[in-house]
Design a protein around this motif. Structure first.
Motif, PDB file in Angstrom:
ATOM      1  N   GLU A 587     -42.884  -7.420  16.607  1.00 40.26           N
ATOM      2  CA  GLU A 587     -44.248  -6.920  16.452  1.00 40.26           C
ATOM      3  C   GLU A 587     -44.958  -7.022  17.796  1.00 40.26           C
ATOM      4  OE1 GLU A 587     -45.453  -5.488  13.980  1.00 40.26           O
ATOM      5  OE2 GLU A 587     -44.032  -5.977  12.405  1.00 40.26           O
ATOM      6  N   PRO A 588     -45.396  -5.897  18.386  1.00 40.80           N
ATOM      7  CA  PRO A 588     -46.095  -5.948  19.684  1.00 40.80           C
ATOM      8  C   PRO A 588     -47.502  -6.505  19.533  1.00 40.80           C
ATOM      9  CG  PRO A 588     -46.031  -3.703  18.849  1.00 40.80           C
ATOM     10  CD  PRO A 588     -45.236  -4.521  17.886  1.00 40.80           C
ATOM     11  N   GLU A 589     -47.755  -7.615  20.222  1.00 39.28           N
ATOM     12  CA  GLU A 589     -49.059  -8.264  20.157  1.00 39.28           C
ATOM     13  C   GLU A 589     -49.702  -8.389  21.534  1.00 39.28           C
ATOM     14  OE1 GLU A 589     -50.608  -9.302  17.496  1.00 39.28           O
ATOM     15  OE2 GLU A 589     -49.118  -9.516  15.913  1.00 39.28           O
ATOM     16  N   ALA A 590     -49.029  -7.882  22.570  1.00 40.95           N
ATOM     17  CA  ALA A 590     -49.537  -8.043  23.926  1.00 40.95           C
ATOM     18  C   ALA A 590     -50.778  -7.174  24.139  1.00 40.95           C
ATOM     19  CB  ALA A 590     -48.454  -7.679  24.940  1.00 40.95           C
ATOM     20  N   THR A 591     -51.683  -7.675  24.950  1.00 39.95           N
ATOM     21  CA  THR A 591     -52.869  -6.914  25.327  1.00 39.95           C
ATOM     22  C   THR A 591     -52.733  -6.446  26.776  1.00 39.95           C
ATOM     23  OG1 THR A 591     -53.997  -8.942  26.004  1.00 39.95           O
ATOM     24  CG2 THR A 591     -54.313  -8.207  23.726  1.00 39.95           C
ATOM     25  N   ASP A 592     -53.497  -5.455  27.144  1.00 42.21           N
ATOM     26  CA  ASP A 592     -53.537  -4.956  28.520  1.00 42.21           C
ATOM     27  C   ASP A 592     -52.162  -4.462  28.988  1.00 42.21           C
ATOM     28  OD1 ASP A 592     -54.840  -4.285  30.873  1.00 42.21           O
ATOM     29  OD2 ASP A 592     -54.317  -6.178  31.847  1.00 42.21           O
ATOM     30  N   THR A 593     -51.423  -3.825  28.086  1.00 40.12           N
ATOM     31  CA  THR A 593     -50.137  -3.236  28.493  1.00 40.12           C
ATOM     32  C   THR A 593     -50.273  -1.761  28.852  1.00 40.12           C
ATOM     33  OG1 THR A 593     -49.601  -2.759  26.182  1.00 40.12           O
ATOM     34  CG2 THR A 593     -48.792  -4.839  27.097  1.00 40.12           C
ATOM     35  N   ASP A 594     -51.511  -1.247  28.849  1.00 37.01           N
ATOM     36  CA  ASP A 594     -51.741   0.171  29.181  1.00 37.01           C
ATOM     37  C   ASP A 594     -52.212   0.357  30.619  1.00 37.01           C
ATOM     38  OD1 ASP A 594     -51.081   0.754  26.579  1.00 37.01           O
ATOM     39  OD2 ASP A 594     -53.157   0.907  25.886  1.00 37.01           O
ATOM     40  N   SER A 595     -52.116  -0.681  31.439  1.00 33.47           N
ATOM     41  CA  SER A 595     -52.708  -0.635  32.780  1.00 33.47           C
ATOM     42  C   SER A 595     -52.003   0.341  33.722  1.00 33.47           C
ATOM     43  CB  SER A 595     -52.703  -2.038  33.391  1.00 33.47           C
ATOM     44  OG  SER A 595     -51.373  -2.534  33.497  1.00 33.47           O
ATOM     45  N   LEU A 596     -50.768   0.726  33.395  1.00 35.70           N
ATOM     46  CA  LEU A 596     -50.036   1.632  34.291  1.00 35.70           C
ATOM     47  C   LEU A 596     -49.932   3.053  33.736  1.00 35.70           C
ATOM     48  CD1 LEU A 596     -47.065  -0.687  35.408  1.00 35.70           C
ATOM     49  CD2 LEU A 596     -49.304  -0.389  36.474  1.00 35.70           C
ATOM     50  N   LEU A 597     -50.599   3.321  32.611  1.00 38.63           N
ATOM     51  CA  LEU A 597     -50.448   4.628  31.969  1.00 38.63           C
ATOM     52  C   LEU A 597     -51.037   5.767  32.797  1.00 38.63           C
ATOM     53  CD1 LEU A 597     -51.122   3.884  28.185  1.00 38.63           C
ATOM     54  CD2 LEU A 597     -48.949   4.123  29.382  1.00 38.63           C
ATOM     55  N   SER A 598     -51.911   5.450  33.736  1.00 36.22           N
ATOM     56  CA  SER A 598     -52.517   6.514  34.549  1.00 36.22           C
ATOM     57  C   SER A 598     -51.599   7.002  35.660  1.00 36.22           C
ATOM     58  CB  SER A 598     -53.832   6.017  35.155  1.00 36.22           C
ATOM     59  OG  SER A 598     -53.608   4.890  35.993  1.00 36.22           O
ATOM     60  N   TRP A 599     -50.461   6.364  35.850  1.00 36.90           N
ATOM     61  CA  TRP A 599     -49.510   6.836  36.875  1.00 36.90           C
ATOM     62  C   TRP A 599     -49.018   8.231  36.515  1.00 36.90           C
ATOM     63  CZ3 TRP A 599     -43.761   6.708  37.012  1.00 36.90           C
ATOM     64  CH2 TRP A 599     -43.252   6.984  38.285  1.00 36.90           C
ATOM     65  N   SER A 600     -48.967   9.095  37.483  1.00 37.31           N
ATOM     66  CA  SER A 600     -48.637  10.501  37.227  1.00 37.31           C
ATOM     67  C   SER A 600     -47.154  10.741  36.999  1.00 37.31           C
ATOM     68  CB  SER A 600     -49.104  11.356  38.414  1.00 37.31           C
ATOM     69  OG  SER A 600     -48.469  10.925  39.623  1.00 37.31           O
ATOM     70  N   GLY A 601     -46.329   9.736  37.233  1.00 34.58           N
ATOM     71  CA  GLY A 601     -44.889   9.943  37.118  1.00 34.58           C
ATOM     72  C   GLY A 601     -44.327   9.833  35.721  1.00 34.58           C
ATOM     73  N   TRP A 602     -45.110   9.308  34.768  1.00 35.71           N
ATOM     74  CA  TRP A 602     -44.599   9.212  33.397  1.00 35.71           C
ATOM     75  C   TRP A 602     -44.402  10.603  32.816  1.00 35.71           C
ATOM     76  CZ3 TRP A 602     -42.916   4.684  33.545  1.00 35.71           C
ATOM     77  CH2 TRP A 602     -43.662   3.585  33.947  1.00 35.71           C
ATOM     78  N   LYS A 603     -43.439  10.745  31.951  1.00 36.81           N
ATOM     79  CA  LYS A 603     -43.068  12.048  31.395  1.00 36.81           C
ATOM     80  C   LYS A 603     -43.384  12.109  29.898  1.00 36.81           C
ATOM     81  CE  LYS A 603     -41.158  13.267  35.320  1.00 36.81           C
ATOM     82  NZ  LYS A 603     -41.695  14.340  36.165  1.00 36.81           N
ATOM     83  N   GLY A 807     -56.612  -4.078  12.264  1.00 36.56           N
ATOM     84  CA  GLY A 807     -55.361  -4.734  11.914  1.00 36.56           C
ATOM     85  C   GLY A 807     -54.511  -4.925  13.137  1.00 36.56           C
ATOM     86  N   VAL A 808     -53.724  -5.964  13.174  1.00 40.50           N
ATOM     87  CA  VAL A 808     -52.918  -6.268  14.349  1.00 40.50           C
ATOM     88  C   VAL A 808     -51.463  -5.925  14.134  1.00 40.50           C
ATOM     89  CG1 VAL A 808     -52.208  -8.104  15.906  1.00 40.50           C
ATOM     90  CG2 VAL A 808     -54.512  -8.121  14.952  1.00 40.50           C
ATOM     91  N   ARG A 809     -50.999  -6.022  12.895  1.00 33.68           N
ATOM     92  CA  ARG A 809     -49.565  -5.997  12.673  1.00 33.68           C
ATOM     93  C   ARG A 809     -48.961  -4.624  12.908  1.00 33.68           C
ATOM     94  NH1 ARG A 809     -45.418  -5.171   9.255  1.00 33.68           N
ATOM     95  NH2 ARG A 809     -43.819  -6.757   9.302  1.00 33.68           N
ATOM     96  N   THR A 810     -49.599  -3.531  12.405  1.00 34.15           N
ATOM     97  CA  THR A 810     -48.977  -2.215  12.469  1.00 34.15           C
ATOM     98  C   THR A 810     -49.606  -1.384  13.566  1.00 34.15           C
ATOM     99  OG1 THR A 810     -50.516  -1.414  10.810  1.00 34.15           O
ATOM    100  CG2 THR A 810     -48.385  -2.180  10.021  1.00 34.15           C
ATOM    101  N   LEU A 811     -48.790  -0.487  14.108  1.00 30.15           N
ATOM    102  CA  LEU A 811     -49.284   0.430  15.126  1.00 30.15           C
ATOM    103  C   LEU A 811     -49.881   1.680  14.498  1.00 30.15           C
ATOM    104  CD1 LEU A 811     -46.359   0.155  17.650  1.00 30.15           C
ATOM    105  CD2 LEU A 811     -48.646  -0.732  17.915  1.00 30.15           C
ATOM    106  N   GLY A 812     -49.479   1.993  13.292  1.00 30.36           N
ATOM    107  CA  GLY A 812     -49.991   3.167  12.601  1.00 30.36           C
ATOM    108  C   GLY A 812     -50.569   2.776  11.271  1.00 30.36           C
TER     109      GLY A 812
END
Length: 840
Positions: A587-603, A807-812
């Motif tokens: 179960e993903p519970e980490a915070t601040d894991t979106d800090s690199l999403l603005s990089w233009s190289g992701w596909k 809710g924390v447990r589910t992503l959807g």
């Protein structure tokens, strides 16, 4: 012409040992005058024992007869003989581990380990290398410095106190290496003289500088005829002998000599050792936690051990990457010490760094007098963190043991599994202390029968237990074992708790035999007592940890805890490892894991996972020095440079890893020099990053040709067909993961095939990959729960996102059974808490 060269290379052994001229090898075989050197300072254990037990109250250790270990290795300071390895003797042909043949099984395994260690030493032998004096490292006249390539990566196992054999080279008038007598008869044949003309200095390691890759050697009586030497390293004899003796003691604890079943229940637990529960567990855990951030699974594990209602068996905490294994062990230790004032805990880890981490976390809650970090004298001071040094004992400029009285007052002693041998030799085990209690009582009160002795060490906790060999774990296990006869009753037997993850890298061994590479942690989890339990992780389906229900009762109370909440990684990074190794339960519970999403190289979906195809051929260094890939290194450095230019992270937040040491050297050289100049980026072999994490991880698979895969597997190298290396590599990343490799080669591994299928389904590839139909053969076709939830989140509207934030447990947000189960569980726990508040 290139095709011909490639064909020839394919037929050669690319891992062949470096060519050494025969004349240099002959020097090592020739008779020589041997000159010993003064041993490094060490603990005088006999004197230490006399400080608290005199000479009358502790008998010699008779748990081993001389014939039991006559073939074990001699003391490391005995320089007059070459260390042999334990013989398998009667253990030949023992391939199944049983209670009856436990010793014989590991006796044979340790023989092979000793032989493999000797081969490892031979592989690191140096020829025609200089010895020089370095006043900065050690100004004493008898101290010399030796440069050892690979010392930084710890590929060579060496410690302070080890013997390094130096063969001084001699040269004839033409400058060629010569050996043997220079006196000849009329026919030109050498005449043997009473004293040999060749010299061998058995130097002793007095210091290690891994950063500079240098050893400080004490060389007494060196005649400076030549300062060029052949260098041979020796097996760490004392380490082998200690594990051998621990295995033998384990067999005694399993055999008829023991009147209790504690050792048997720890090594071979059976259902009769467990505890059957007939009622459901309380929904609310009433614990006054030291760490208020512990989650439900962690708190439940601590609560179960505290209540001791699971039986007399090892309690196992199964913790996938980033789920807080160490946090749970630390909380458990503090709770045990707080609940029982007479508790004294031995807390171990396989490595010094892991043991240091335990001290750093425990020191926030324990007084200096209640916590001690035991280091062997072989450990150098620069390796110990400044925050840990106050908890270490130093005597005469080396790490040592505190006084007996001070150590007995200490509530928690932290050390490595191997360094428990220091406490063993100091006669501080439960059996020794119980013997001492009884002897003193008999002398002081000769007319009364002695009362039952009380155990001093009430619990053994081992963190990262899956990284220790079973013989290594037997060192602390035999140390805390109750006396085999007339000991305390079962209610006072010590606790034994292990935390680890059998799906990450296991023990570091020279031998590739399963008997040594399978930890006690992993072996126990494969026993029916654990793996057949209905609540075991392997029994869960659909990614849901099903709760205990009334219809399951009565049931063996689980002597294990499954940690499921990952506080490290972005869900897209976790999706593949969770599906392949952890029954889709993370179960993903980490915070601040979106800090690199603005990089233009992701596909594709824009998730922070990227596969970058590289077809540039891998190359091998001359003389089997290792594999590297220049183009791959260039791609990796370019990716890092791009992130730095976008100011998305700092160089220290980046990790570049490769399974091949030659590629690590190429990466380091390239990253440190122009045009990149990134000296602060962490670059190293894959194994060095287990237990660590970085915001951005770049994995260089390096191998782009499949013709050498079989040799890689045989040598235990590379990251293809290596499940545990694959899992460790993918689970170090927090906010971004980039894999560079040739998909045509990686697809031959079912785990890599699953990762490539995940990337291709979601458009996360930079470069061509095999068709999706081919990738989805086998495990590659499984779509994990986290992947489905990520896709669902991509299509949610604002109302769904608002619901998600509650809710924390589910992503959807779905209406499936899993979500309903979770919601109902939360509601029930809320009801129980409110009821308890009203009752108060």
């Amino acid at each position: 012409m290139a095709d011909i060269d490639n064909d020839r290379l394919g037929k050669l052994d690319v891992y062949a040992r470096t060519f050494i001229p025969q004349s240099l090898r002959e020097v090592n075989r020739a008779p020589a005058n041997i000159f010993p050197s003064e041993p490094a300072p060490w603990v005088d254990f006999a004197r230490y024992v006399q400080t608290f037990a005199g000479s009358d109250f502790l008998t010699s250790d008779t748990t081993l007869r001389p014939e039991d270990y006559s073939d074990a290795t001699p003391d490391k300071h005995n320089q007059s003989q070459t260390p042999p390895t334990p013989s398998d003797g009667a253990g030949q042909g023992i391939s199944l581990l049983t209670k009856q043949y436990y010793h014989r099984y590991f006796q044979g395994a340790l023989k092979h380990e000793g032989a493999a260690l000797q081969q490892e030493c031979d592989d690191h032998a140096l020829f025609r290398v200089p010895l020089f004096q370095d006043g900065n490292m050690d100004p004493r006249p008898s101290m010399f410095t030796l440069h050892v390539p690979g010392l930084r990566e710890q590929s060579l196992r060496i410690e302070v106190g080890d013997i390094v054999q130096l063969r001084q080279l001699r040269f004839d008038l033409r400058g060629d290496v010569t050996h043997g007598s220079l006196i000849t008869n009329n026919d030109g044949k050498q005449i043997v003289t009473p004293r040999h003309a060749d010299y061998q200095y058995n130097s002793v390691v007095w210091g290690i500088d891994r950063l500079r890759e240098c050893l400080a050697l004490r060389v007494d009586g060196l005649a400076p005829r030549s300062m060029l030497f052949n260098v041979q390293f020796t097996v760490q004899a004392e380490r082998l002998r200690a594990t051998y003796m621990a295995v033998r003691k384990g067999q005694r604890g399993l055999g008829a000599i023991s009147s209790n079943s504690w050792m048997r229940s720890m090594l071979f637990p059976e259902p009769s050792d467990g505890y059957y529960q007939k009622t459901l567990n309380k929904a609310f855990i009433d614990l006054d936690l030291y760490d208020q951030l512990l989650n439900y699974e962690q708190s439940k594990a601590v609560n179960t051990v505290l209540n001791e209602t699971y039986g007399t068996v090892p309690f196992i905490i199964s913790g996938p990457p980033g789920t807080g294994k160490t946090k749970t062990i630390v909380e458990l230790a503090l709770q045990l010490l707080g609940k029982h004032e007479t508790s004294h805990l031995l807390i171990c880890a396989p490595s010094d760094s892991a043991a240091d981490t335990l001290v750093q976390r425990l020191s926030k809650h324990l007084k200096l007098s209640d916590l001690r970090r035991i280091n062997a004298p072989s450990r150098s001071f620069p390796e110990v963190p400044d925050t840990v040094l106050p908890y270490c004992y130093v005597d005469d400029g080396m790490f040592s043991l505190p006084s007996f009285a001070e150590l007995m007052k200490c509530k928690a002693v932290v050390t490595t599994c191997r360094d428990v041998q220091m406490l063993v030799r100091a006669r501080l085990s439960n059996r020794n202390l119980c013997e001492l209690q009884c002897k003193l009582h008999s002398v002081i009160h000769p007319d009364t029968s002695p009362a039952r002795a009380r155990l001093h060490w009430t619990g053994l906790l081992i963190d990262e237990a899956a990284q220790a060999t079973e013989p290594e774990v037997l060192l602390p296990l035999s140390f805390v074992t109750p006396p085999w006869t007339s000991g305390p009753d079962e209610s006072q037997w010590p606790l034994f708790v292990m935390a680890g993850d059998q799906h990450q890298l296991g023990p570091r061994t020279a031998s590739k035999q399963p008997s040594m590479q399978t930890s006690l942690f992993e072996r126990l989890l494969d026993r029916p007592f654990y793996c057949y339990h209905p609540l075991a992780r392997s029994k869960q389906s659909g990614g849901v940890m099903r709760p205990l229900t009334q219809d399951m009762l009565p049931i063996l109370r689980p002597a294990f805890a499954n940690l499921i909440r990952n506080y490290r990684s972005h869900p897209a990074i976790l999706a593949t490892p969770s599906s392949l190794f952890y029954n889709d339960t993370l179960e993903p519970e980490a915070t601040d894991t979106d800090s690199l999403l603005s990089w233009s190289g992701w596909k594709g979906q824009g998730w922070p996972v990227l596969f970058s195809r590289n077809e540039s051929p891998d190359e091998v260094e001359q003389d089997g020095g290792g594999w590297y890939n220049i183009r791959e290194a260039m791609i990796a450095c370019q990716y890092v440079q791009s992130f730095l230019q976008h100011a998305l992270l700092q160089p220290r937040d980046v990790c570049i890893m490769s399974p091949f040491r030659a590629q690590v050297r190429v990466l380091r050289k390239m990253a440190r020099e122009a045009p990149f100049t990134m000296p602060a980026v962490n670059i190293g072999p894959l194994e060095a990053f287990q237990g660590l994490e970085s915001k951005l991880v770049i994995i260089c698979t390096t191998r782009t040709r499949d013709r050498f895969l079989n040799q890689d597997v045989a040598k235990g190298l590379g990251v293809i067909h290596e499940r545990k290396r694959f899992n460790v590599a993918l689970t170090r990343a927090m906010s971004g993961l980039i894999v560079i490799g040739n998909s045509d080669v990686l697809v031959k591994d079912e785990n890599w095939r699953a990762f490539l299928a995940f990337c291709q389904r979601n458009g996360l590839c930079d470069g061509l990959t095999p068709p999706l139909g081919e990738l989805e053969m086998g495990n590659g076709g499984l779509v994990s729960r986290l992947e489905r939830q990520l896709l669902h989140r991509e299509g949610m509207d604002e109302n769904d996102l608002h619901a998600l934030s509650n809710g924390v447990r589910t992503l959807g947000v779905t209406d499936d059974d899993e979500h309903q189960l979770w919601e109902s569980g939360i509601a029930f726990e809320k009801f129980v808490r409110e009821s308890e508040e009203v009752g108060r």
